[in-house]
Motif scaffolding. Structure first.
Motif, PDB file in Angstrom:
ATOM      1  N   ILE A 133      -1.172 -29.903  29.995  1.00 38.91           N
ATOM      2  CA  ILE A 133      -1.413 -28.750  30.995  1.00 38.91           C
ATOM      3  C   ILE A 133      -0.170 -28.504  31.814  1.00 38.91           C
TER       4      ILE A 133
ATOM      5  N   SER B 114     -10.857 -29.730  38.986  1.00 40.13           N
ATOM      6  CA  SER B 114     -12.328 -29.906  38.213  1.00 40.13           C
ATOM      7  C   SER B 114     -11.815 -30.295  36.780  1.00 40.13           C
ATOM      8  N   VAL B 115     -10.755 -30.033  36.208  1.00 39.24           N
ATOM      9  CA  VAL B 115     -10.401 -30.233  35.022  1.00 39.24           C
ATOM     10  C   VAL B 115     -10.204 -31.812  34.929  1.00 39.24           C
TER      11      VAL B 115
ATOM     12  N   ALA C 223     -13.644 -33.353  34.914  1.00 37.81           N
ATOM     13  CA  ALA C 223     -14.104 -33.157  33.475  1.00 37.81           C
ATOM     14  C   ALA C 223     -13.832 -34.544  32.365  1.00 37.81           C
TER      15      ALA C 223
ATOM     16  N   MET D  37      -6.739 -27.023  24.922  1.00 38.11           N
ATOM     17  CA  MET D  37      -7.227 -27.613  23.776  1.00 38.11           C
ATOM     18  C   MET D  37      -8.244 -26.135  23.129  1.00 38.11           C
TER      19      MET D  37
ATOM     20  N   ALA E 229     -14.487 -25.635  33.695  1.00 29.63           N
ATOM     21  CA  ALA E 229     -13.483 -26.745  33.320  1.00 29.63           C
ATOM     22  C   ALA E 229     -13.009 -27.245  31.964  1.00 29.63           C
ATOM     23  N   LEU E 230     -13.124 -26.189  31.053  1.00 33.35           N
ATOM     24  CA  LEU E 230     -12.761 -26.612  29.740  1.00 33.35           C
ATOM     25  C   LEU E 230     -11.331 -27.064  29.704  1.00 33.35           C
ATOM     26  N   PHE E 231     -10.807 -27.884  28.915  1.00 36.71           N
ATOM     27  CA  PHE E 231      -9.413 -28.343  28.958  1.00 36.71           C
ATOM     28  C   PHE E 231      -8.580 -27.138  28.321  1.00 36.71           C
ATOM     29  N   PRO E 232      -7.694 -26.436  29.068  1.00 37.55           N
ATOM     30  CA  PRO E 232      -7.123 -25.269  28.950  1.00 37.55           C
ATOM     31  C   PRO E 232      -6.267 -25.101  27.840  1.00 37.55           C
TER      32      PRO E 232
END
Lengths: 509, 320
Positions: A134, A111-112, A115, B94, B89-92
């Motif tokens: 990530i 899902s990321v 996005a 950031m 789904a935020l960019f983890p």
């Protein structure tokens, strides 16, 4: 024990620093190259499961090749020295980095990814802004695993003349010196721990700062390597020696003599370079220009001569002739001393029983208790030949080379085998009995070089020939003693000898 | 008639030869809040993703501002379409500020302007400025989705797509975020396409609602039209899909307890309304509602204690 360790450490701090530098240099390049190969490869194959599985297999198989075998396999292709060491280490380090990068990237929450796509990110932007950050902790832990492995395995690089902390370990094994082994092993372990911390530190730093620091490191190491490479382009004489104090003293003498002949000539020394076959191969492939070799070793190991004459002069002549025809090499004139096997007893013991030759042992053979190295007991030209030729017989205990000296010092045995130039002979006040029947083969040292090199540098040949027929067994024993026991530097010992024998006063024209 | 912002023309979508959307035709008008509702597998998310080309139609055309989405460059298309996901789904890696500025940065907005934009947006969703430097995992689910919405709005898009954005949140957070979305919609007048499986949410938010089932749009209309004139087919279809088959086991008293009874004061014309007792079951209520707009509920003393209409029953059903 601890005092000895600290002494050894202090005495060797310069060569330890040099070894550390070499170790870091090899490790750094290996790690950098494997990151540059494995990370882009993993990025490329992450979308193709089958190709990724294929590469995982390949890198896995590469890693199962024993490192020693890999180093050996590389010698015919890239010779010896730093290049094959780095190649072998890269081959080893690929798997953890590749695997972790692949896993890190493919395990990102879909899902990321969605996005990022929906925000209209380009593929490179998505890779650098979203995916790599990530996956970074997983990638870093792969790099860390590889790095610890590289630093550990790089100790084997010493076997192929690449130097590093392994040379301490090898030297320690060769001389049965636990301190040296410990220094090498502990330094390598510490290096692994420190660099591991450094990687943690880099990871915690903001991306930009980490990048700057890494670039600085790369420029520093790259610059040093580059400088070495450039200086090597100048006509320079590289002299290498086998493991141990004696070869190191000899090559220091070589350098001094060459400088007397031609002060402008640049000479580089590579002490503790490796074992016989490595040096010989390095000479063949022009990685080194000169190294001291023993006449007996030439016939026995290098040219595999079918006959071995008993006269030292004939041995030298045969070795010289075979090297010239088979390998286009020039073998200069040998020094006086003979570094061969010997039978030693305590000097007091020799005086009491009037022992001068090995044959004299016969009269007191009931009193003898011998401690000897397993190799000596096994060799056909060792103990067996002694018993046969001198008609002596005594009970023998097999023991480690270093233990023999302690055993005779503590009176547990009273006869041992030795090398005739061992410094311990002087340290423990031992006398070597004369081998008047010439049972032991002759090992006389002389400079070995390629004939093409000898033709280009007649001055060097002339300078080195000044050592011919010099240095007696007593003298070399004394010098070994000063280096091994009194911890003097080989350079100063060599210089002192040449000075005493008026060899530093300019070459006779 | 104004040009539709988004238009589906005979759109077909199949996965591996298996049709998911069959002949979809739909026009979405500028500035409207359009809700696509349906159970899972109805094709509503697939429909949504064809608008910003996360999925490509197998046949037919999807037009945005009258132009086939295929003819846009991807960044150009997507920068004018905000996207909010169910998984947030935020960019983890950031911070909140970085997440919000993803699109404006790509659009090369000056740093100063981005800074002000973030300040204004945070204020609008009721979050303190100190949230700028937090990482997503330091926020609650509701806070995260607020940022998710801001991330979608930051590029000032004409269209915002929302894929079940609140279904993973607790009821309290869901309620307040629904309010927030309505407020922001009134403020920015962008066109919103909102996907949900929650009929209650659809009725609360949508200007128009489209009901999907098995890849087909069954009915499109305002909440009023949908609740007042549902096709029997639709009611049966939509609810049989959910676990409502045992409607005769649900009693009227349970619906009252859940708070869906309309009090008599709100109903003007109370005469000639068919009625049920508190012990009747829901199936009976629905049977009556199919032919009339209002059902009365009689208490123990034969007095009328309240009413049900289509909307209240559907709202109740959507809570089960």
């Amino acid at each position: 024990m601890l005092v000895g360790f600290v002494d050894t450490l202090l005495n060797r701090k310069e060569s330890l620093l040099q070894a550390l530098g070499q170790h870091l240099e090899i490790s750094f390049w290996a790690l950098l190259i494997s990151v540059l190969i494995a990370v882009p490869l993993a990025i490329w194959v992450r979308k193709y499961k089958k190709i990724a599985a294929f590469f995982l297999q390949i890198t896995g198989i590469l890693q199962t090749i024993p490192s020693l075998a890999l180093l050996g396999l590389l010698i015919p292709f890239v010779g010896i020295g730093k290049v094959p060491a780095v190649i072998a280490l890269v081959v080893y380090a690929l798997l953890p980095i590749f695997q972790n990068t692949y896993v890190g990237l493919t395990e990102i929450d879909p899902s990321v990814e969605e996005a990022a796509d929906a925000m209209g990110m380009s593929l490179p932007r998505k890779l650098f802004r979203v995916e790599l950050p990530i996956a970074m902790p997983v990638i870093i832990s792969g790099i860390r695993t590889s790095m610890v492995m590289i630093i550990g395995t790089a100790t084997l690089a010493a076997l192929i003349g690449a130097g590093g902390l392994g040379s301490f370990i090898l030297l320690g094994i060769d001389r049965n010196n636990t301190d040296l082994i410990l220094i090498g092993a502990i330094s390598a372990a510490l290096l692994a721990i420190i660099t591991s911390f450094l990687i943690d530190f880099l990871q915690k730093m903001a991306g930009k700062h980490a990048l700057i620091l890494l670039s600085c490191l790369a420029i520093l190491v790259g610059g040093t390597s580059g400088y070495h490479a450039i200086t090597q382009l100048n006509e320079k004489v590289v002299i290498a020696g086998k493991l141990g104090a004696e070869p190191e003293i000899l090559i220091n003498m070589y350098r001094d003599l060459i400088h007397v002949q031609d002060p402008r000539m640049s000479v580089e020394l590579q002490p503790n370079f490796g074992k016989t076959s490595f040096l010989f191969n390095a000479l063949k492939s022009n990685q080194i220009n000169i190294y001291p070799e023993f006449t007996g070793t030439v016939l026995e190991t290098l040219t595999h001569s079918k006959t071995t004459p008993s006269n030292p002069w004939q041995i030298y002549q045969l070795a010289k002739q075979q090297l010239a025809t088979d390998n286009q090499m020039t073998y200069l004139k040998p020094m006086k001393y003979n570094n061969t096997y010997g039978i030693a007893v305590r000097t007091q013991f020799a005086k009491r029983y009037h022992l001068k030759t090995i044959g004299d042992l016969q009269s007191i053979q009931g009193k003898l208790k011998a401690g000897m190295s397993l190799e000596f007991m096994d060799r056909p030209d060792g103990l067996k030949a002694i018993k046969r030729q001198y008609h002596v017989n005594f009970p023998v205990k097999g023991m480690e080379p270093e233990l023999r000296y302690r055993a005779i010092h503590e009176g547990k045995v009273n006869v041992i085998d030795c090398y005739s130039t061992d410094s311990e002979l002087r340290q423990y006040h031992l006398t070597v009995l004369k081998d008047d029947k010439r049972v032991f083969p002759t090992y006389q040292g002389a400079p070995l070089m390629k004939t093409s090199f000898a033709k280009r540098h007649p001055g060097v040949v002339h300078a080195l020939n000044r050592l011919a027929d010099h240095i007696t067994e007593k003298q070399i024993q004394q010098m070994n003693y000063e280096v091994n026991i009194k911890k003097k530097s080989p350079a100063s010992v060599a210089h002192h000898y040449l000075n005493q024998h008026h060899m530093l006063k300019g070459a006779p024209k | 008639m104004t040009q539709p912002v988004i238009e589906f023309k005979h759109v077909v979508k199949s996965f591996d030869g298996h049709p998911v959307i069959t002949d979809l035709n739909l026009k979405i008008i500028p500035g409207e809040f359009f809700v696509l509702v349906g159970s899972s597998g109805s094709g509503k998310t697939t429909t949504l993703k064809m608008i910003n080309r996360l999925l490509q139609p197998s046949d037919g055309e999807v037009l945005v501002f009258g132009k086939n989405v295929r003819d846009y460059s991807l960044p150009k298309l997507r920068w004018q379409i905000g996207y909010v996901l169910q998984q947030i789904a935020l960019f983890p890696t950031m911070t909140v500020a970085k997440n919000i500025s993803v699109v404006p940065e790509m659009q090369h907005l000056p740093t100063k302007q981005i800074h002000q934009l973030i300040k204004r947006l945070l204020k609008e969703v009721g979050l303190d400025q100190s949230y700028r430097f937090r990482l997503p995992n330091e926020l609650s689910g509701g806070q995260q989705q607020r940022i998710g919405i801001l991330r979608a709005l930051a590029g000032n898009p004409a269209i915002v797509l929302m894929d079940e954005p609140f279904s993973a949140l607790d009821p309290l957070a869901r309620e307040s975020l629904q309010q927030l979305v309505l407020k922001l919609h009134h403020q920015y007048h962008n066109t919103i396409v909102f996907v949900t499986h929650d009929m209650d949410e659809a009725l609360r938010l949508g200007d128009r609602i489209g009901i999907m089932k098995n890849g087909k749009l069954l009915q499109v209309g305002s909440p009023k039209v949908i609740t007042n004139n549902p096709t029997n087919q639709f009611v049966a279809d939509f609810f049989s899909k959910n676990n409502y088959s045992d409607l005769n086991k649900i009693l009227v008293s349970q619906v009252i307890e859940a708070g869906f009874l309309i009090t008599p004061k709100l109903i003007v014309n109370q005469r000639n309304v068919p009625s049920v007792e508190k012990t009747s079951n829901l199936k009976e209520v629905l049977r009556i509602l199919a032919s009339t707009a209002l059902v009365g509920v009689i208490g123990t003393h034969q007095e009328t204690i309240g009413f049900f209409n289509n909307e209240s029953i559907i709202r109740f059903l959507s809570t089960i």
